[in-house]
Scaffold this motif. Structure first.
Motif, PDB file in Angstrom:
ATOM      1  N   GLU A   1      50.978  34.045  13.875  1.00 54.20           N
ATOM      2  CA  GLU A   1      50.979  35.090  12.853  1.00 54.20           C
ATOM      3  C   GLU A   1      49.573  35.500  12.442  1.00 54.20           C
ATOM      4  N   GLY A   2      48.554  34.971  13.143  1.00 50.17           N
ATOM      5  CA  GLY A   2      47.183  35.346  12.841  1.00 50.17           C
ATOM      6  C   GLY A   2      46.620  34.699  11.593  1.00 50.17           C
ATOM      7  N   GLN A   3      47.272  33.623  11.115  1.00 53.77           N
ATOM      8  CA  GLN A   3      46.810  32.919   9.922  1.00 53.77           C
ATOM      9  C   GLN A   3      45.941  31.706  10.270  1.00 53.77           C
ATOM     10  N   ALA A   4      45.813  31.400  11.561  1.00 59.37           N
ATOM     11  CA  ALA A   4      45.062  30.219  11.969  1.00 59.37           C
ATOM     12  C   ALA A   4      44.597  30.364  13.407  1.00 59.37           C
ATOM     13  N   TYR A   5      43.583  29.567  13.741  1.00 63.04           N
ATOM     14  CA  TYR A   5      43.156  29.333  15.119  1.00 63.04           C
ATOM     15  C   TYR A   5      43.378  27.851  15.419  1.00 63.04           C
ATOM     16  N   ILE A   6      43.259  27.503  16.688  1.00 59.15           N
ATOM     17  CA  ILE A   6      43.416  26.101  17.077  1.00 59.15           C
ATOM     18  C   ILE A   6      42.642  25.862  18.365  1.00 59.15           C
ATOM     19  N   VAL A   7      42.106  24.651  18.520  1.00 60.89           N
ATOM     20  CA  VAL A   7      41.567  24.213  19.809  1.00 60.89           C
ATOM     21  C   VAL A   7      42.397  23.030  20.296  1.00 60.89           C
ATOM     22  N   MET A   8      42.345  22.800  21.598  1.00 62.26           N
ATOM     23  CA  MET A   8      43.166  21.769  22.207  1.00 62.26           C
ATOM     24  C   MET A   8      42.536  20.396  22.063  1.00 62.26           C
ATOM     25  N   GLY A   9      43.363  19.410  21.733  1.00 55.93           N
ATOM     26  CA  GLY A   9      42.927  18.022  21.689  1.00 55.93           C
ATOM     27  C   GLY A   9      43.352  17.267  22.930  1.00 55.93           C
ATOM     28  N   ASN A  10      42.842  16.069  23.080  1.00 64.68           N
ATOM     29  CA  ASN A  10      43.201  15.286  24.262  1.00 64.68           C
ATOM     30  C   ASN A  10      44.681  14.928  24.292  1.00 64.68           C
ATOM     31  N   HIS A  11      45.345  14.875  23.138  1.00 66.13           N
ATOM     32  CA  HIS A  11      46.769  14.534  23.157  1.00 66.13           C
ATOM     33  C   HIS A  11      47.627  15.706  23.622  1.00 66.13           C
ATOM     34  N   GLU A  12      47.197  16.926  23.405  1.00 68.70           N
ATOM     35  CA  GLU A  12      47.890  18.060  24.014  1.00 68.70           C
ATOM     36  C   GLU A  12      47.678  18.054  25.533  1.00 68.70           C
ATOM     37  N   VAL A  13      46.455  17.763  25.959  1.00 73.20           N
ATOM     38  CA  VAL A  13      46.188  17.635  27.403  1.00 73.20           C
ATOM     39  C   VAL A  13      47.052  16.528  27.996  1.00 73.20           C
ATOM     40  N   ASN A  14      47.113  15.391  27.310  1.00 76.66           N
ATOM     41  CA  ASN A  14      47.928  14.279  27.803  1.00 76.66           C
ATOM     42  C   ASN A  14      49.389  14.694  27.972  1.00 76.66           C
ATOM     43  N   ALA A  15      49.916  15.410  26.984  1.00 76.20           N
ATOM     44  CA  ALA A  15      51.317  15.820  27.043  1.00 76.20           C
ATOM     45  C   ALA A  15      51.571  16.724  28.245  1.00 76.20           C
ATOM     46  N   LEU A  16      50.656  17.643  28.494  1.00 78.87           N
ATOM     47  CA  LEU A  16      50.805  18.542  29.639  1.00 78.87           C
ATOM     48  C   LEU A  16      50.774  17.766  30.953  1.00 78.87           C
ATOM     49  N   SER A  17      49.814  16.854  31.092  1.00 76.17           N
ATOM     50  CA  SER A  17      49.675  16.108  32.338  1.00 76.17           C
ATOM     51  C   SER A  17      50.810  15.115  32.528  1.00 76.17           C
ATOM     52  N   TYR A  18      51.244  14.490  31.444  1.00 77.07           N
ATOM     53  CA  TYR A  18      52.332  13.514  31.511  1.00 77.07           C
ATOM     54  C   TYR A  18      53.634  14.179  31.946  1.00 77.07           C
ATOM     55  N   SER A  19      53.797  15.459  31.626  1.00 77.47           N
ATOM     56  CA  SER A  19      55.066  16.166  31.866  1.00 77.47           C
ATOM     57  C   SER A  19      55.109  16.899  33.203  1.00 77.47           C
ATOM     58  N   ARG A  20      54.030  16.831  33.988  1.00 78.34           N
ATOM     59  CA  ARG A  20      53.983  17.569  35.253  1.00 78.34           C
ATOM     60  C   ARG A  20      53.913  16.617  36.436  1.00 78.34           C
ATOM     61  N   ARG A  21      54.794  16.864  37.394  1.00 82.45           N
ATOM     62  CA  ARG A  21      54.762  16.088  38.629  1.00 82.45           C
ATOM     63  C   ARG A  21      53.613  16.574  39.511  1.00 82.45           C
ATOM     64  N   CYS A  22      53.079  15.659  40.268  1.00 80.31           N
ATOM     65  CA  CYS A  22      52.021  16.028  41.205  1.00 80.31           C
ATOM     66  C   CYS A  22      52.574  16.964  42.269  1.00 80.31           C
ATOM     67  N   ARG A  23      51.702  17.753  42.839  1.00 79.95           N
ATOM     68  CA  ARG A  23      52.129  18.684  43.871  1.00 79.95           C
ATOM     69  C   ARG A  23      52.434  17.969  45.177  1.00 79.95           C
ATOM     70  N   ASP A  24      53.185  18.637  46.031  1.00 76.11           N
ATOM     71  CA  ASP A  24      53.565  18.056  47.324  1.00 76.11           C
ATOM     72  C   ASP A  24      52.333  17.611  48.090  1.00 76.11           C
ATOM     73  N   GLY A  25      52.468  16.458  48.723  1.00 68.28           N
ATOM     74  CA  GLY A  25      51.366  15.941  49.522  1.00 68.28           C
ATOM     75  C   GLY A  25      50.426  15.027  48.768  1.00 68.28           C
ATOM     76  N   SER A  26      50.601  14.957  47.455  1.00 67.40           N
ATOM     77  CA  SER A  26      49.742  14.089  46.660  1.00 67.40           C
ATOM     78  C   SER A  26      50.260  12.660  46.698  1.00 67.40           C
ATOM     79  N   SER A  27      49.379  11.718  46.474  1.00 65.22           N
ATOM     80  CA  SER A  27      49.764  10.307  46.489  1.00 65.22           C
ATOM     81  C   SER A  27      50.348   9.854  45.155  1.00 65.22           C
ATOM     82  N   CYS A  28      50.261  10.708  44.118  1.00 64.25           N
ATOM     83  CA  CYS A  28      50.773  10.337  42.797  1.00 64.25           C
ATOM     84  C   CYS A  28      52.113  11.017  42.543  1.00 64.25           C
ATOM     85  N   GLU A  29      52.831  10.526  41.526  1.00 62.84           N
ATOM     86  CA  GLU A  29      54.086  11.152  41.130  1.00 62.84           C
ATOM     87  C   GLU A  29      53.891  12.096  39.950  1.00 62.84           C
ATOM     88  N   TRP A  30      53.064  11.673  38.973  1.00 58.76           N
ATOM     89  CA  TRP A  30      52.813  12.452  37.776  1.00 58.76           C
ATOM     90  C   TRP A  30      51.311  12.655  37.619  1.00 58.76           C
TER      91      TRP A  30
END
Length: 334
Positions: free
Chosen positions: A72-101
């Protein structure tokens, strides 16, 4: 100084970590009142310093309050490491990668996100929409003469990042690249959202109050000529033994950028400060005062001054008896 949008100033708010009810109390204390499901102030805006999620009792409420204000234009925000963690934790690795997440589902990582996932478990569509919103949050912000980043302002690195991502936001390729330790994306995410970590000597560990064992310590970046570990350590946990007297090596010096007193005012979160809010440097304020550990949820009322003033901290203590989950009507701010 004339502010963007003809406002009087900004209220910068540190790491909320799911203390949604306390956030509402702090906003009211700052003069923001809810209208149409959004907290608003007639002459000011909020800037959130990231880490809305994880650990706390009212994570969905914290995210809802912040997101509605931003949209609503009442605030700004920058990303913290816990938002980054949530994004990475929730995404599977791409095909051909040795990891799952992208972020491994280890016991330690599982524990960190446990409260977030439990509180969104019955709201899967809302969680997916929240993750999509996280991708719209910039890593850093410079506006009206102030600078905001979650953990560390590294000017050369930020300049390179903004040349490629002018809006300050990452994309999917950047997120996937960020798990590769040798990549530019990794360096940006690590430095801006997690700060500087110096490795402890072999066989030395820190057993933190939050139950984790660490083999690194958090270092700051505003000492002009640091010589020892004690000159740069910036965390609530003391260094073991006499390590504060240990001399910094050439390589450790090279890892430390320097934010000079002549630079614009800078606002940070991330560092789990304790006690009464204070300024670590004349032009730097850290606003993370361990709210979710029953500390303080802290704001700084900035009105354009270049020399910051500790009298402009505003805070709300987080009482233990408020640690109950939000009810549905608390999340529905309408």
């Amino acid at each position: 100084m004339s502010m963007t949008g003809d406002i009087d100033g900004y209220d910068l708010i540190g790491d909320v970590h799911g203390c949604g009810a306390t956030l509402a109390v702090l906003l009211e204390k700052l003069g923001y009142h809810q209208r149409g499901g959004v907290y608003r102030h007639p002459r000011r805006k909020v800037i959130f310093l990231g880490d809305l999620v994880d650990r706390g009792p009212r994570i969905r409420l914290a995210v809802t309050i912040a997101r509605r204000m931003v949209e609503e234009g009442q605030a700004y925000i920058v990303m913290g490491n816990h938002e980054v963690n949530a994004l990475s934790y929730s995404r599977r690795c791409r095909d051909g990668s040795s990891c799952e997440w992208l972020r491994e589902h280890t016991p330690r990582h599982n524990r960190i996100v446990q409260e977030t996932f439990e509180q969104y478990r019955d709201h899967p569509a809302e969680w997916e929409d929240t993750l999509a919103w996280f991708m719209e949050i910039p890593l850093c912000l410079e506006i009206d003469g102030l600078r905001v980043v979650h953990a560390c302002w590294d000017a050369p690195l930020i300049e390179r990042f903004l040349a490629r991502h002018p809006d300050g936001c990452i994309d999917e390729d950047f997120l996937y690249d960020s798990v590769e330790p040798d990549s530019f994306a990794f360096r940006v995410i690590e430095r801006l959202t997690r700060g500087i970590h110096l490795r402890l000597p072999d066989n030395v560990e820190i057993h933190s109050g939050d139950g984790f064992t660490r083999r690194t310590f958090r270092a700051h970046f505003w000492a002009e000529s640091p010589r020892t570990y004690g000159d740069v350590v910036f965390q609530p946990d003391n260094l073991p033994g006499d390590l504060e007297l240990r001399l910094l090596s050439v390589d450790e010096h090279a890892k430390l950028p320097y934010y000079a007193p002549s630079e614009p005012p800078l606002f940070l979160g991330h560092y789990w400060c304790e006690g009464v809010p204070a300024l670590p440097a004349p032009n730097i304020a850290c606003l993370d005062y361990s709210a979710v550990k029953f500390g303080r949820l802290v704001a700084y009322r900035w009105d354009g001054e270049q020399a910051l003033n500790a009298d402009k901290f505003v805070w709300v203590r987080v009482p233990r008896d408020m640690r109950t989950r939000e009810q549905p009507w608390e999340v529905d701010l309408d």
